[in-house]
Scaffold this motif. Structure first.
Motif: not given
Length: 122
Positions: A80-84
């Protein structure tokens, strides 16, 4: 052989978040480092984040450190790549990749997905 399929891209406004997923196939997935790269129109592919096969080490590009988080679930064969706090300059096609003994250089990665588009409007 490792096959990778990205998902989760889309169109968001600046400041919003997205989570990209990289689903993989292959019994040896847990042995591979996984990297996320991105490529904007007219630009070279650039490193975004990397997670080692053991999940004990992660690396981030300076431009995303503190905003993006990479993680993996070896039981689900997924990264996963969580991008905020997304910015317009994050707009690109995002690719996940797999390799052994990798650095942040794309040449170290053997297998690549087809990419997912992320567009951040201002």
């Amino acid at each position: 052989q490792v096959q990778l399929v990205e998902s989760g891209g889309g169109l968001v406004q600046a400041g919003e978040s997205l989570r990209l997923s990289c689903a993989t196939s292959g019994r040896t997935f847990s042995r591979y480092d996984i990297g996320w790269f991105r490529q904007a129109p007219g630009k070279e592919r650039e490193f975004v984040a990397r997670i080692k096969w053991s999940a004990t080490n992660t690396d981030y590009a300076e431009s995303v450190r503190g905003r993006f988080t990479i993680s993996r679930d070896n039981a689900k064969n997924t990264v996963y790549l969580e991008m905020n706090s997304l910015k317009p300059e994050d707009t690109a096609v995002y690719y996940c990749s797999a390799g052994l003994f990798t650095t942040t250089h794309p040449h170290d990665y053997t297998f690549w997905g087809q990419g997912t588009q992320v567009t951040v409007s201002s």
